[in-house]
Motif scaffolding. Structure first.
Motif, PDB file in Angstrom:
ATOM      1  N   UNK A   1     -89.028 -64.725  11.195  1.00 51.72           N
ATOM      2  CA  UNK A   1     -87.972 -65.232  11.640  1.00 51.72           C
ATOM      3  C   UNK A   1     -87.320 -64.238  13.290  1.00 51.72           C
ATOM      4  N   UNK A   2     -88.723 -63.595  13.913  1.00 55.79           N
ATOM      5  CA  UNK A   2     -88.001 -63.431  15.401  1.00 55.79           C
ATOM      6  C   UNK A   2     -88.321 -64.269  15.978  1.00 55.79           C
ATOM      7  N   UNK A   3     -88.034 -63.689  17.429  1.00 57.51           N
ATOM      8  CA  UNK A   3     -88.784 -64.327  18.923  1.00 57.51           C
ATOM      9  C   UNK A   3     -90.259 -65.062  18.728  1.00 57.51           C
ATOM     10  N   UNK A   4     -90.115 -65.662  19.124  1.00 57.88           N
ATOM     11  CA  UNK A   4     -91.898 -66.021  18.797  1.00 57.88           C
ATOM     12  C   UNK A   4     -92.612 -65.315  20.420  1.00 57.88           C
ATOM     13  N   UNK A   5     -93.910 -65.567  20.694  1.00 53.60           N
ATOM     14  CA  UNK A   5     -94.678 -64.626  21.547  1.00 53.60           C
ATOM     15  C   UNK A   5     -94.356 -65.805  23.180  1.00 53.60           C
ATOM     16  N   UNK A   6     -94.405 -65.165  23.773  1.00 54.21           N
ATOM     17  CA  UNK A   6     -94.765 -65.454  25.914  1.00 54.21           C
ATOM     18  C   UNK A   6     -96.305 -65.339  26.430  1.00 54.21           C
TER      19      UNK A   6
END
Length: 79
Positions: free
Chosen positions: A45-50
């Motif tokens: 539940x962390x930041x998505x990829x760039x």
């Protein structure tokens, strides 16, 4: 969603990038395919990829500490 809550490493990784190819840089540090995303952010539940591309083939040093001010490229913030 959590912010970048762990480092993926302590130093940049040298990568050969191809022009026009789509890349997904890991922003959360949870993936074991650093510096690229393997989808681990979903379970954590962390930041998505760039996502990013480059205009010409080049060698680049991609950040693994997730502290860079110039993502996905290393800017020395890990020091």
């Amino acid at each position: 969603m959590k912010e970048n809550n762990i480092k993926g490493g302590d130093a940049p990784i040298k990568c050969e990038l191809e022009a026009g190819k789509n890349y997904a840089w890991c922003t959360c540090g949870h993936g074991d395919a650093q510096p690229f995303c393997n989808g681990s952010h979903r379970k954590a539940n962390a930041t998505p990829s760039m996502s990013f591309t480059v205009e010409e083939d080049k060698t680049a040093y991609l950040c693994t500490c997730k502290l860079t001010k110039n993502p996905p490229y290393c800017d020395g913030s890990h020091k």
